[in-house]
Design a protein around this motif. Sequence first.
Motif, PDB file in Angstrom:
ATOM      1  N   PRO B  13       0.843  -1.196   0.000  1.00  0.00           N
ATOM      2  CA  PRO B  13       0.000   0.000   0.000  1.00  0.00           C
ATOM      3  C   PRO B  13       0.880   1.250   0.000  1.00  0.00           C
ATOM      4  O   PRO B  13       1.891   1.291   0.703  1.00  0.00           O
ATOM      5  CB  PRO B  13      -0.792  -0.112   1.307  1.00  0.00           C
ATOM      6  CG  PRO B  13      -0.715  -1.551   1.694  1.00  0.00           C
ATOM      7  CD  PRO B  13       0.584  -2.067   1.148  1.00  0.00           C
ATOM      8  N   GLY B  14       0.511   2.232  -0.789  1.00  0.00           N
ATOM      9  CA  GLY B  14       1.288   3.472  -0.825  1.00  0.00           C
ATOM     10  C   GLY B  14       2.277   3.534  -1.964  1.00  0.00           C
ATOM     11  O   GLY B  14       2.736   4.605  -2.334  1.00  0.00           O
ATOM     12  N   ILE B  15       2.636   2.355  -2.514  1.00  0.00           N
ATOM     13  CA  ILE B  15       3.548   2.337  -3.667  1.00  0.00           C
ATOM     14  C   ILE B  15       2.709   2.598  -4.925  1.00  0.00           C
ATOM     15  O   ILE B  15       1.674   1.950  -5.121  1.00  0.00           O
ATOM     16  CB  ILE B  15       4.258   0.970  -3.782  1.00  0.00           C
ATOM     17  CG1 ILE B  15       5.015   0.614  -2.488  1.00  0.00           C
ATOM     18  CG2 ILE B  15       5.163   0.941  -5.003  1.00  0.00           C
ATOM     19  CD1 ILE B  15       6.287   1.353  -2.265  1.00  0.00           C
ATOM     20  N   ALA B  16       3.151   3.538  -5.748  1.00  0.00           N
ATOM     21  CA  ALA B  16       2.394   3.890  -6.951  1.00  0.00           C
ATOM     22  C   ALA B  16       2.263   2.690  -7.890  1.00  0.00           C
ATOM     23  O   ALA B  16       3.209   1.915  -8.049  1.00  0.00           O
ATOM     24  CB  ALA B  16       3.092   5.033  -7.678  1.00  0.00           C
ATOM     25  N   ALA B  21      -3.568   2.058 -12.247  1.00  0.00           N
ATOM     26  CA  ALA B  21      -4.166   3.371 -12.473  1.00  0.00           C
ATOM     27  C   ALA B  21      -4.616   3.526 -13.928  1.00  0.00           C
ATOM     28  O   ALA B  21      -5.681   4.093 -14.206  1.00  0.00           O
ATOM     29  CB  ALA B  21      -3.163   4.467 -12.105  1.00  0.00           C
ATOM     30  N   THR B  22      -3.820   2.989 -14.847  1.00  0.00           N
ATOM     31  CA  THR B  22      -4.162   3.077 -16.271  1.00  0.00           C
ATOM     32  C   THR B  22      -5.416   2.257 -16.572  1.00  0.00           C
ATOM     33  O   THR B  22      -6.312   2.708 -17.301  1.00  0.00           O
ATOM     34  CB  THR B  22      -2.977   2.571 -17.129  1.00  0.00           C
ATOM     35  OG1 THR B  22      -1.831   3.345 -16.808  1.00  0.00           O
ATOM     36  CG2 THR B  22      -3.279   2.694 -18.612  1.00  0.00           C
ATOM     37  N   ALA B  26      -9.218   3.717 -17.812  1.00  0.00           N
ATOM     38  CA  ALA B  26      -9.803   3.270 -19.078  1.00  0.00           C
ATOM     39  C   ALA B  26     -11.209   2.701 -18.904  1.00  0.00           C
ATOM     40  O   ALA B  26     -11.981   2.642 -19.861  1.00  0.00           O
ATOM     41  CB  ALA B  26      -8.901   2.204 -19.702  1.00  0.00           C
ATOM     42  N   LEU B  27     -11.567   2.297 -17.696  1.00  0.00           N
ATOM     43  CA  LEU B  27     -12.821   1.562 -17.490  1.00  0.00           C
ATOM     44  C   LEU B  27     -14.102   2.318 -17.880  1.00  0.00           C
ATOM     45  O   LEU B  27     -14.937   1.743 -18.593  1.00  0.00           O
ATOM     46  CB  LEU B  27     -12.918   1.060 -16.050  1.00  0.00           C
ATOM     47  CG  LEU B  27     -11.922  -0.049 -15.694  1.00  0.00           C
ATOM     48  CD1 LEU B  27     -12.005  -0.365 -14.213  1.00  0.00           C
ATOM     49  CD2 LEU B  27     -12.190  -1.294 -16.516  1.00  0.00           C
ATOM     50  N   VAL B  38      -8.061  -0.152  -8.355  1.00  0.00           N
ATOM     51  CA  VAL B  38      -7.480  -1.236  -9.154  1.00  0.00           C
ATOM     52  C   VAL B  38      -5.984  -1.329  -8.873  1.00  0.00           C
ATOM     53  O   VAL B  38      -5.270  -0.331  -8.937  1.00  0.00           O
ATOM     54  CB  VAL B  38      -7.712  -1.003 -10.673  1.00  0.00           C
ATOM     55  CG1 VAL B  38      -7.132  -2.155 -11.481  1.00  0.00           C
ATOM     56  CG2 VAL B  38      -9.197  -0.839 -10.977  1.00  0.00           C
ATOM     57  N   ARG B  39      -5.539  -2.530  -8.529  1.00  0.00           N
ATOM     58  CA  ARG B  39      -4.119  -2.772  -8.276  1.00  0.00           C
ATOM     59  C   ARG B  39      -3.695  -3.994  -9.080  1.00  0.00           C
ATOM     60  O   ARG B  39      -4.373  -5.018  -9.074  1.00  0.00           O
ATOM     61  CB  ARG B  39      -3.861  -3.062  -6.784  1.00  0.00           C
ATOM     62  CG  ARG B  39      -4.308  -1.984  -5.825  1.00  0.00           C
ATOM     63  CD  ARG B  39      -3.421  -0.779  -5.769  1.00  0.00           C
ATOM     64  NE  ARG B  39      -2.198  -0.986  -5.013  1.00  0.00           N
ATOM     65  CZ  ARG B  39      -1.209  -0.069  -4.941  1.00  0.00           C
ATOM     66  NH1 ARG B  39      -1.316   1.072  -5.598  1.00  0.00           N
ATOM     67  NH2 ARG B  39      -0.127  -0.310  -4.234  1.00  0.00           N
TER      68      ARG B  39
END
Lengths: 84, 84
Positions: B13-16, B21-22, B26-27, B38-39
């Motif tokens: 958690p906290g790591i980009a 994110a992409t 797009a969703l 989303v991870r």
Amino acid sequence: MIFSVLVEVSLRPGIADPEGATIERALPALGFTGISSVRAGKAFRFDVDSGSEAEAVSTAQQLAERLLSNPVIEQCVVRVESSR
Amino acid sequence: MIFSVLVEVSLRPGIADPEGATIERALPALGFTGISSVRAGKAFRFDVDSGSEAEAVSTAQQLAERLLSNPVIEQCVVRVESSR
């Protein structure tokens, strides 16, 4: 409700998995014995805002098949991990 | 006994997470709404030949932390899926 979903995308059985094979070949030299059938894949986690668990699974399944995997060579397993 | 193990490697958690994110951005354009957080991560499956489930989990955990992940930015979850 918000459902936390885990999608596991893996290569279908019979499709060559060079990443898994490479890991498996490296293991004995690194001191790990008794490990076999290594397969590498992808895991996605996301939250689905949905009225029911069945609807959340259905949305996640569609998303997984359309966007997160290549259905020709990959298969998806959707699992609801928690809800709140 | 042979234990089938699933290792999920995900960013702490906290790591980009640019991949997640992409996907999330797009969703909406693709017709999916109500999806968040989303991870993206990796999933590995393998069989461990071991005397007990606890021993299999311990072997898989060591393998996951030493070879399958970068513990500085990633965390691992080990799950025994079946045994035979």
